[in-house]
Each structure stands twice: as C-alpha cells, then as structure tokens.
Design a protein around this motif. Structure first.
Motif, PDB file in Angstrom:
ATOM      1  N   SER A 145      -1.862  -1.238   2.708  1.00 33.65           N
ATOM      2  CA  SER A 145      -0.493  -0.712   2.591  1.00 33.65           C
ATOM      3  C   SER A 145       0.050  -0.045   3.844  1.00 33.65           C
ATOM      4  N   ASP A 146      -0.306  -0.579   5.024  1.00 33.93           N
ATOM      5  CA  ASP A 146       0.359  -0.135   6.246  1.00 33.93           C
ATOM      6  C   ASP A 146       1.678  -0.900   6.340  1.00 33.93           C
ATOM      7  N   ILE A 147       2.686  -0.377   5.639  1.00 37.77           N
ATOM      8  CA  ILE A 147       3.972  -1.052   5.462  1.00 37.77           C
ATOM      9  C   ILE A 147       5.100  -0.056   5.710  1.00 37.77           C
ATOM     10  N   ALA A 148       6.062  -0.439   6.542  1.00 38.29           N
ATOM     11  CA  ALA A 148       7.186   0.445   6.847  1.00 38.29           C
ATOM     12  C   ALA A 148       8.205   0.487   5.718  1.00 38.29           C
ATOM     13  N   ARG A 149       8.358  -0.602   5.027  1.00 38.85           N
ATOM     14  CA  ARG A 149       9.362  -0.713   3.967  1.00 38.85           C
ATOM     15  C   ARG A 149       8.984   0.174   2.775  1.00 38.85           C
ATOM     16  N   GLU A 150       9.886   1.025   2.387  1.00 37.67           N
ATOM     17  CA  GLU A 150       9.601   1.958   1.300  1.00 37.67           C
ATOM     18  C   GLU A 150       9.465   1.242  -0.037  1.00 37.67           C
ATOM     19  N   GLY A 151       8.531   1.731  -0.853  1.00 36.94           N
ATOM     20  CA  GLY A 151       8.369   1.210  -2.200  1.00 36.94           C
ATOM     21  C   GLY A 151       7.543  -0.049  -2.308  1.00 36.94           C
ATOM     22  N   VAL A 152       7.022  -0.554  -1.207  1.00 38.58           N
ATOM     23  CA  VAL A 152       6.204  -1.769  -1.229  1.00 38.58           C
ATOM     24  C   VAL A 152       4.738  -1.388  -1.071  1.00 38.58           C
ATOM     25  N   VAL A 153       3.903  -1.894  -1.950  1.00 34.89           N
ATOM     26  CA  VAL A 153       2.480  -1.563  -1.954  1.00 34.89           C
ATOM     27  C   VAL A 153       1.659  -2.839  -1.876  1.00 34.89           C
ATOM     28  N   GLU A 154       0.649  -2.831  -1.035  1.00 34.65           N
ATOM     29  CA  GLU A 154      -0.270  -3.956  -0.931  1.00 34.65           C
ATOM     30  C   GLU A 154      -1.364  -3.825  -1.984  1.00 34.65           C
ATOM     31  N   VAL A 155      -1.677  -4.925  -2.656  1.00 33.72           N
ATOM     32  CA  VAL A 155      -2.755  -4.931  -3.640  1.00 33.72           C
ATOM     33  C   VAL A 155      -4.079  -5.167  -2.926  1.00 33.72           C
ATOM     34  N   GLY A 156      -4.974  -4.196  -3.029  1.00 32.15           N
ATOM     35  CA  GLY A 156      -6.268  -4.311  -2.375  1.00 32.15           C
ATOM     36  C   GLY A 156      -7.108  -3.093  -2.671  1.00 32.15           C
ATOM     37  N   TYR A 157      -8.148  -2.905  -1.887  1.00 37.96           N
ATOM     38  CA  TYR A 157      -9.076  -1.798  -2.114  1.00 37.96           C
ATOM     39  C   TYR A 157      -8.699  -0.581  -1.283  1.00 37.96           C
ATOM     40  N   ASP A 158      -8.818   0.599  -1.903  1.00 36.56           N
ATOM     41  CA  ASP A 158      -8.581   1.833  -1.157  1.00 36.56           C
ATOM     42  C   ASP A 158      -9.868   2.365  -0.538  1.00 36.56           C
ATOM     43  N   ARG A 159     -10.947   1.579  -0.656  1.00 42.76           N
ATOM     44  CA  ARG A 159     -12.220   1.906  -0.015  1.00 42.76           C
ATOM     45  C   ARG A 159     -12.710   0.682   0.760  1.00 42.76           C
ATOM     46  N   VAL A 160     -13.367   0.913   1.882  1.00 44.33           N
ATOM     47  CA  VAL A 160     -13.958  -0.155   2.679  1.00 44.33           C
ATOM     48  C   VAL A 160     -15.473  -0.083   2.537  1.00 44.33           C
ATOM     49  N   VAL A 218       7.561 -10.606  18.727  1.00 44.97           N
ATOM     50  CA  VAL A 218       7.278  -9.224  18.350  1.00 44.97           C
ATOM     51  C   VAL A 218       8.133  -8.861  17.154  1.00 44.97           C
ATOM     52  N   LEU A 219       7.488  -8.313  16.128  1.00 45.79           N
ATOM     53  CA  LEU A 219       8.168  -7.890  14.907  1.00 45.79           C
ATOM     54  C   LEU A 219       8.518  -6.417  15.050  1.00 45.79           C
ATOM     55  N   GLU A 220       9.792  -6.135  15.173  1.00 44.64           N
ATOM     56  CA  GLU A 220      10.232  -4.796  15.543  1.00 44.64           C
ATOM     57  C   GLU A 220      10.256  -3.805  14.378  1.00 44.64           C
ATOM     58  N   PHE A 221      10.333  -4.286  13.156  1.00 44.78           N
ATOM     59  CA  PHE A 221      10.631  -3.388  12.044  1.00 44.78           C
ATOM     60  C   PHE A 221       9.524  -3.310  10.994  1.00 44.78           C
ATOM     61  N   SER A 222       8.341  -3.794  11.323  1.00 45.41           N
ATOM     62  CA  SER A 222       7.253  -3.834  10.350  1.00 45.41           C
ATOM     63  C   SER A 222       5.992  -3.195  10.905  1.00 45.41           C
ATOM     64  N   PHE A 223       5.139  -2.752   9.982  1.00 48.24           N
ATOM     65  CA  PHE A 223       3.811  -2.280  10.342  1.00 48.24           C
ATOM     66  C   PHE A 223       2.823  -3.444  10.151  1.00 48.24           C
ATOM     67  N   HIS A 224       1.572  -3.138   9.852  1.00 49.19           N
ATOM     68  CA  HIS A 224       0.529  -4.166   9.862  1.00 49.19           C
ATOM     69  C   HIS A 224       0.770  -5.285   8.853  1.00 49.19           C
ATOM     70  N   VAL A 225       1.082  -4.939   7.613  1.00 50.23           N
ATOM     71  CA  VAL A 225       1.246  -5.961   6.574  1.00 50.23           C
ATOM     72  C   VAL A 225       2.670  -6.512   6.656  1.00 50.23           C
ATOM     73  N   ALA A 226       2.953  -7.172   7.757  1.00 51.90           N
ATOM     74  CA  ALA A 226       4.323  -7.615   8.050  1.00 51.90           C
ATOM     75  C   ALA A 226       4.825  -8.643   7.062  1.00 51.90           C
ATOM     76  N   THR A 227       3.935  -9.349   6.405  1.00 57.07           N
ATOM     77  CA  THR A 227       4.331 -10.379   5.449  1.00 57.07           C
ATOM     78  C   THR A 227       4.962  -9.794   4.188  1.00 57.07           C
ATOM     79  N   LEU A 228       4.801  -8.476   3.975  1.00 53.42           N
ATOM     80  CA  LEU A 228       5.463  -7.784   2.865  1.00 53.42           C
ATOM     81  C   LEU A 228       6.509  -6.795   3.366  1.00 53.42           C
ATOM     82  N   ASP A 229       6.760  -6.811   4.662  1.00 56.95           N
ATOM     83  CA  ASP A 229       7.560  -5.761   5.274  1.00 56.95           C
ATOM     84  C   ASP A 229       8.940  -6.276   5.681  1.00 56.95           C
ATOM     85  N   ARG A 230       9.628  -5.500   6.505  1.00 55.11           N
ATOM     86  CA  ARG A 230      11.026  -5.781   6.843  1.00 55.11           C
ATOM     87  C   ARG A 230      11.212  -7.046   7.675  1.00 55.11           C
ATOM     88  N   ASP A 231      10.137  -7.526   8.318  1.00 53.46           N
ATOM     89  CA  ASP A 231      10.234  -8.744   9.116  1.00 53.46           C
ATOM     90  C   ASP A 231       9.708  -9.969   8.390  1.00 53.46           C
TER      91      ASP A 231
END
Length: 256
Positions: A145-160, A218-231
C-alpha cells in the motif's frame, strides 16, 4: 486455504496477442487487476496468476521461494505461447523482475517487456543480516500500500516472512546476472517518488539489458504501487501503444 478478498487470479481469452502480468512480493493479483481488465477490454488474451504463497497468509509465503514464483509465471507463459501469436510480459516490482527473467530465458517467446517500478536489488544492510536473522525472527513489517491516491489499499501481507525475503534476495541476484540476455523491446515506467524501490533499480535495468528499443517514462503522481495509483491510466495507455507498435511489426520468427 481461503484467499484474501480480491487476491484471485485473473484470465481472459481474447485475440492472438497475449499478455502475462506478474504481481509483486507479498502482494496479489489485485494490484494489477485494473491493468489486466483494461487489456482484456482491449480484446487481448490476458493471464494474471496468483504466485505461490501469496494471497492467503504470510505463513504460506514463508514456505515458498523464488523458484516457486518463477515456475508459476513460466508455466503461465508457456500456456499463452501455445495459443497466441505474440506474447508480452509485464510486472510490478518483483513481478517486473520475474518478467525480465522470462525475457532473458525464453527469448523469442517474449515479444516485449513492460516493467513498472522494477525491483532488482535488496537493501544492503538488511541483506547482510538476513542469513542469520531469518532463523531468529520470522517476520518484519510489510511493504504493501505505498500509494499516493487516498482511499486505495493494496491487498497483500502486512508482514514480510524473512525466509521468503532471503529467497527474494537470491532472485534479484540471479536476475541481475541475466539482464544482458534481455534483448526484447522494453517499456520502463518509474514513479518519481517510490518508498519501496529506489530509482537506481530502473537505471540498473536500463544499463544492463542488451535491448536497443527502450522507452522510459516517469510517473509523476504515484508511489510504488503505480498500477493502483494516480498514474494508472498512463500505464495502461503506454502499454497499449507499446503492444500495438510491436504486435503489428513483422519479425524474423514470422518468416519475413
């Protein structure tokens, strides 16, 4: 084992052009589902598998390694090549590393590669500690969930799980060794701000591959999970243009 909501794999039977998408470490197909659905809506054949150990609970990931993850995408690629004329591979983060390895090892079976925030290095300090630490501490804080867009959550593990992280480090080392074998056209999409993977990983990929047809955005408006983000739409559009350009080009494999 029950899947996390949204972690289901995705597939679509479409045209003779196929696309294999690979999700990231501790993530799930949910992070790439809008991308996959967009490609399906464009009429392409799409495969987005769930990697072993993912999409359920972190304890399941602890019992897998990079060979399992790679085998899953390699199998999916073989299935696509059996029924498609052209096959493209793409991925996010570790998924991009898997896509690059497919290109390096499968040669002409891969028409082109789309890599979004590709991860090919492991933090040096943490990497040095992993061989011992993984036998003492089972997990550390997650990376989702390294996502700039508010309200968007990545489905995955909160532990590594650290055994899996140790295997991830080995995968990255293997991929770096094989990057010179990547000769296919390459589309790189990198977030300006990424709290998970450094920009230097994209630069390393670009410098190490043998491909001559390389496009980077370069994707200017997104964090790591850009496929769910503003770009996300930018990623979809650039992928469309990349595939359209290459799928219609005659190749030596076509006998021309």
């Amino acid at each position: 084992m029950l899947l996390l909501p949204g972690a289901e794999p995705f597939s679509h039977e479409g045209s003779a052009t196929g696309v294999l998408l690979c999700h990231g470490f501790t993530g799930s197909p949910q992070s790439l589902r809008p991308w996959a659905e967009h490609l399906a809506d464009r009429g392409l054949t799409v495969s987005l598998p769930l990697l072993p150990g993912h999409g359920t609970r972190w304890q399941d990931l602890q019992r897998t390694g990079w060979q399992d993850w790679y085998a899953a995408v390699d199998r999916a690629l073989r299935e696509l090549t059996d029924r498609c004329e052209h096959v493209f591979v793409g991925g996010l983060s570790m998924g991009a590393a898997l896509a690059l390895r497919l290109a390096a090892r499968r040669g002409a079976a891969v028409r082109g590669v789309v890599a979004v925030n590709p991860a090919v290095t492991f933090p040096r300090l943490q990497g040095r500690a992993l061989p011992v630490l993984r036998h003492v501490v089972p997990t550390t804080r997650g990376l989702i969930s390294d996502i700039a867009r508010e309200g968007v959550v990545e489905v995955g593990y909160d532990r590594v799980p650290l055994h899996a992280a140790y295997s991830l480090r080995a995968l990255f080392a293997r991929v770096r060794e094989e990057l010179p074998q990547v000769t296919q056209p390459l589309l790189l999409l990198r977030s300006r701000v990424d709290h998970v993977v450094p920009a230097s990983d994209t630069a390393l990929v670009r410098a190490a591959v043998s491909a001559t047809d390389i496009t980077e955005h370069v994707l200017e408006f997104s964090f790591h999970v850009a496929t769910l983000d503003r770009d996300a739409e930018r990623i979809f559009q650039e992928t469309d243009a990349f595939i359209s350009r290459l799928a219609t080009r005659k190749t030596a494999r076509d006998g021309t």
